[in-house]
Design an enzyme around this catalytic site. Sequence first.
Site, PDB file in Angstrom:
ATOM      1  CB  ILE A 110      11.820 -90.295  31.165  1.00 34.29           C
ATOM      2  CG1 ILE A 110      10.782 -91.185  31.758  1.00 34.29           C
ATOM      3  CG2 ILE A 110      12.562 -89.711  32.405  1.00 34.29           C
ATOM      4  CD1 ILE A 110      10.816 -92.513  30.988  1.00 34.29           C
ATOM      5  CB  CYS A 111      14.679 -86.446  30.805  1.00 37.88           C
ATOM      6  SG  CYS A 111      15.895 -85.118  31.040  1.00 37.88           S
ATOM      7  CB  THR A 112      16.437 -85.133  26.540  1.00 37.44           C
ATOM      8  OG1 THR A 112      17.329 -86.186  27.009  1.00 37.44           O
ATOM      9  CG2 THR A 112      16.853 -83.893  27.171  1.00 37.44           C
ATOM     10  N   GLY A 113      13.997 -87.558  26.167  1.00 35.80           N
ATOM     11  CA  GLY A 113      13.384 -88.486  25.634  1.00 35.80           C
ATOM     12  C   GLY A 113      12.341 -87.916  24.769  1.00 35.80           C
ATOM     13  CB  THR A 130      11.618 -82.147  27.346  1.00 32.01           C
ATOM     14  OG1 THR A 130      12.594 -82.946  27.657  1.00 32.01           O
ATOM     15  CG2 THR A 130      12.082 -80.604  26.968  1.00 32.01           C
TER      16      THR A 130
END
Length: 324
Positions: A110-113, A130
Amino acid sequence: MLEGDSVVAKRSVVLVCFEGVQGLDLVGPWEVFVEAGADQYALRVATVGGGPFLSSSGLRLSADDLSRVREPIDTLLVAGGQGIDTAVANPAFVGPIKRLAATARRVGSICTGAFALAAAGLLNGRRATTHWGWCERLAREYPLVAVDPDPIFVKDGNVYTSAGVTAGMDLALALVEEDLGRKAAMWAARRLVLFVRRPGGQAQFSAALELQAADREPLRDLQAWIVANPAADLSVDNLAARVHMSPRNFARAFARQVGTTPARYVERVRVEAARRRLEESPDTLELVAAQCGFGSGNSMRRSFLRIVKVPPADYRARFRSAGS
């Protein structure tokens, strides 16, 4: 779980976090899985060393020790947030992700993961996304990753990546639909008062929002009117008349305050409107063009090629493929 649904073995879902995580990256997907059926998923949060840790907004969270999470697990999801750089620099964070991903049925971020998956080599040769604000950096730091800044989530094989923050809930709903069917995903979405699963190919960032708002009225109000009326007569003469200015003075003031010409702004707003219709409706390309103020399908095609870099038909096909 919906009444009458059959009971299945719980699917193990591990959400990997870190100090400085974006709280909604964790809590959002967690709530989706819970609403889909607490008897369907076994959920746990894991971080390096375990114990309490803080989100980027100061929310105190608790987690298991990541090093003690053992296979087999069904789904591995890595959240994002401001602390991702520190987390990715820690071998005790990246190592277990790589180990667990080797046997998990599916892996996601999720996102910057996505940076954690990339650091573990899990995105090499894959298409991924991202948060729109981090896509350029992800592509620069990990050139083996085919970064697509547009969709809200991407599936490439058994690896899933999503855009920022709330897009993690869209990804979780898609995973629930894969596991339990559309009925369960719709149930969870309704319980959480969410849009009933935005398809993955839907744009994560409005092109019109990239353009700055005018400094003052009446041009700021005019911008909003243009967005709400893409099929209207949006010629410079007509727009100037709406704000009681001469066409020449209007064009100069608009370009100075908005940072682009009225014609370019109108074009981008119309393309944005057309993108939404191509995503959400079965209307023909000619009808979409008329609904969004283009003089013809060919005119819409030229604008799409200039702004989106693909023709409308290809955009619709790519959207449907990404969202399937």
